[in-house]
Design a protein around this motif. Sequence first.
Motif, short mmCIF file in Angstrom:
data_model
loop_
_atom_site.label_atom_id
_atom_site.label_comp_id
_atom_site.label_asym_id
_atom_site.label_seq_id
_atom_site.Cartn_x
_atom_site.Cartn_y
_atom_site.Cartn_z
N VAL A 35 0.94 -1.19 0.01
CA VAL A 35 0.01 -0.09 0.00
C VAL A 35 0.86 1.17 -0.28
O VAL A 35 1.93 1.53 0.92
N LEU A 36 0.64 2.04 -1.06
CA LEU A 36 1.31 3.36 -1.12
C LEU A 36 0.65 4.30 -0.01
O LEU A 36 -0.58 4.55 -0.03
N LEU A 37 1.50 5.00 1.02
CA LEU A 37 1.03 5.67 2.08
C LEU A 37 1.34 7.43 1.46
O LEU A 37 2.51 7.58 1.20
N THR A 38 0.43 8.02 1.38
CA THR A 38 0.56 9.42 1.11
C THR A 38 0.26 10.25 2.36
O THR A 38 -0.89 10.18 2.88
N LEU A 39 1.14 11.05 2.70
CA LEU A 39 0.89 11.94 4.11
C LEU A 39 1.11 13.22 3.82
O LEU A 39 1.73 13.95 2.84
N SER A 40 0.22 14.10 4.49
CA SER A 40 0.48 15.51 4.45
C SER A 40 -0.31 16.00 5.52
O SER A 40 -1.01 15.58 6.37
N GLU A 41 0.58 17.20 6.27
CA GLU A 41 0.15 17.74 7.33
C GLU A 41 -0.83 18.71 7.26
O GLU A 41 -1.11 19.25 6.31
N ALA A 42 -1.96 18.65 8.17
CA ALA A 42 -3.08 19.42 8.10
C ALA A 42 -3.50 20.03 9.37
O ALA A 42 -3.51 19.11 10.29
N THR A 43 -4.11 21.07 9.45
CA THR A 43 -4.76 21.52 10.61
C THR A 43 -6.05 20.67 10.83
O THR A 43 -6.37 20.08 9.85
N SER A 44 -6.49 20.72 12.06
CA SER A 44 -7.76 19.98 12.43
C SER A 44 -8.85 20.37 11.55
O SER A 44 -9.66 19.51 10.88
N ARG A 45 -9.20 21.71 11.18
CA ARG A 45 -10.00 22.17 10.20
C ARG A 45 -9.82 21.63 8.68
O ARG A 45 -10.65 21.40 8.16
N MET A 46 -8.59 21.73 8.50
CA MET A 46 -8.42 21.30 7.14
C MET A 46 -8.71 19.61 6.92
O MET A 46 -9.37 19.16 5.94
N ALA A 47 -8.37 19.10 8.06
CA ALA A 47 -8.71 17.51 7.88
C ALA A 47 -10.19 17.15 7.86
O ALA A 47 -10.52 16.28 7.16
N VAL A 48 -10.92 17.98 8.75
CA VAL A 48 -12.15 17.86 8.53
C VAL A 48 -12.96 17.97 7.05
O VAL A 48 -13.76 17.22 6.75
N GLU A 49 -12.37 18.98 6.52
CA GLU A 49 -12.95 19.33 5.25
C GLU A 49 -12.34 18.45 4.23
O GLU A 49 -13.17 18.05 3.30
N ARG A 50 -11.23 18.07 4.35
CA ARG A 50 -10.82 16.79 3.29
C ARG A 50 -11.50 15.65 3.35
O ARG A 50 -11.53 14.73 2.37
N ILE A 51 -11.40 15.18 4.72
CA ILE A 51 -12.18 13.77 4.79
C ILE A 51 -13.62 13.79 4.43
O ILE A 51 -14.10 13.06 4.00
N SER A 52 -14.19 14.91 4.73
CA SER A 52 -15.68 15.17 4.28
C SER A 52 -16.05 14.98 2.71
O SER A 52 -16.89 14.72 2.48
N SER A 53 -14.80 15.78 2.06
CA SER A 53 -14.83 15.72 0.67
C SER A 53 -14.35 14.47 0.21
O SER A 53 -14.23 14.34 -1.00
N ARG A 54 -13.94 13.66 0.89
CA ARG A 54 -13.45 12.40 0.61
C ARG A 54 -11.89 12.56 -0.34
O ARG A 54 -11.40 11.82 -1.00
N ASN A 55 -10.95 13.73 -0.08
CA ASN A 55 -9.77 13.93 -0.47
C ASN A 55 -8.58 13.38 0.42
O ASN A 55 -7.74 13.37 0.23
N MET A 56 -9.26 12.88 1.69
CA MET A 56 -8.27 12.13 2.58
C MET A 56 -9.03 11.10 3.27
O MET A 56 -10.17 10.98 3.36
N HIS A 57 -8.26 9.75 3.41
CA HIS A 57 -9.06 8.85 4.15
C HIS A 57 -9.13 9.03 5.61
O HIS A 57 -10.13 8.53 6.31
#
Length: 311
Positions: A120-142
């Motif tokens: 499995v290829l792991l893609t990592l990105s630093e994100a604030t809590s607000r960014m994480a909520v937005e990206r996971i909600s839009s399914r751009n982050m797992h």
Amino acid sequence: MELRHLRYFVSVAEELHFRKAAEKLHIVQPALSKQISALEKELGVQLLERDRRHVTLTEAGRVFLEEALEVLAQADGAVARARAVSRGEVGRLNIGFIQPALADLLPRSLQAFRQHYPGVLLTLSEATSRMAVERISSRNMHFAFTRLPIDARPDLSTEVLSEEPVLLVVPRDHRLVERGSVRLPDLAGEDVILIDRKVEPELHDYYVALCNDAGFSPHVAHEVNSTSVAIGLAAGGLGVAFAPSSARLAAQHGVAYLPIEGEAPRLTMGALWHSGPRPTVLDNFLRLRPWEAAPPPAVRTRAVPVVSRGV
């Protein structure tokens, strides 16, 4: 032409014997002969020379054998890859994290997961809590390691993973260093460095509330986008800052980390993911719970003083 026709031909070409090839394929010999003849008719070329005793490849047959083997290998590989993806053994897992997760939680989790799913290829990105909520909600982050709590939402799932005390970061020559600890009311009148509310609203408000509960409004001298920047400004004598205890693991000269007296404030680290249908690779990550893996053995080192000295 179907893949089975290629498999029939390859079997005969490898055995150079119709009966043996038929046995290998678990079909009767007349049926195999009929399929090979139909293949030759479809191609318009003779692939095999045969008589009652011998079967040999024609020149066209030798070339066709090479191509058939390549096609079958690609088909088998496609099937194997598709099955591996369905099992979550290959693919991509996008993980977000806040800076404090780098101290232990993130590397420990990744190491444990890779031991079980190296493909499995792991893609990592630093994100604030607000960014994480937005990206996971839009399914751009797992998945994300982030601060909790967050506002409850039906599309998001969370789990508390750990807690750590909040420390006060001050310049190493600050008047409070000699005391070895600090009371929150002592910060009245101090220049305070805070996380920008536009970046981390919950964390910003939490630190402000700590000061308000202690009887004063903080004098905010600087607003920054990360705790590491806040610590850097404190090292430069530009104010004091709040930081999780894990921040001490990152070397920073010129500051002291002071515990807060009384019931020390604490920060919560948590896991965040989408509550809807999930890819198998994320299901495997959640089922494995790699953050619960044992930390690596501690390395014995000399005791390091809390106050960092410049060089």
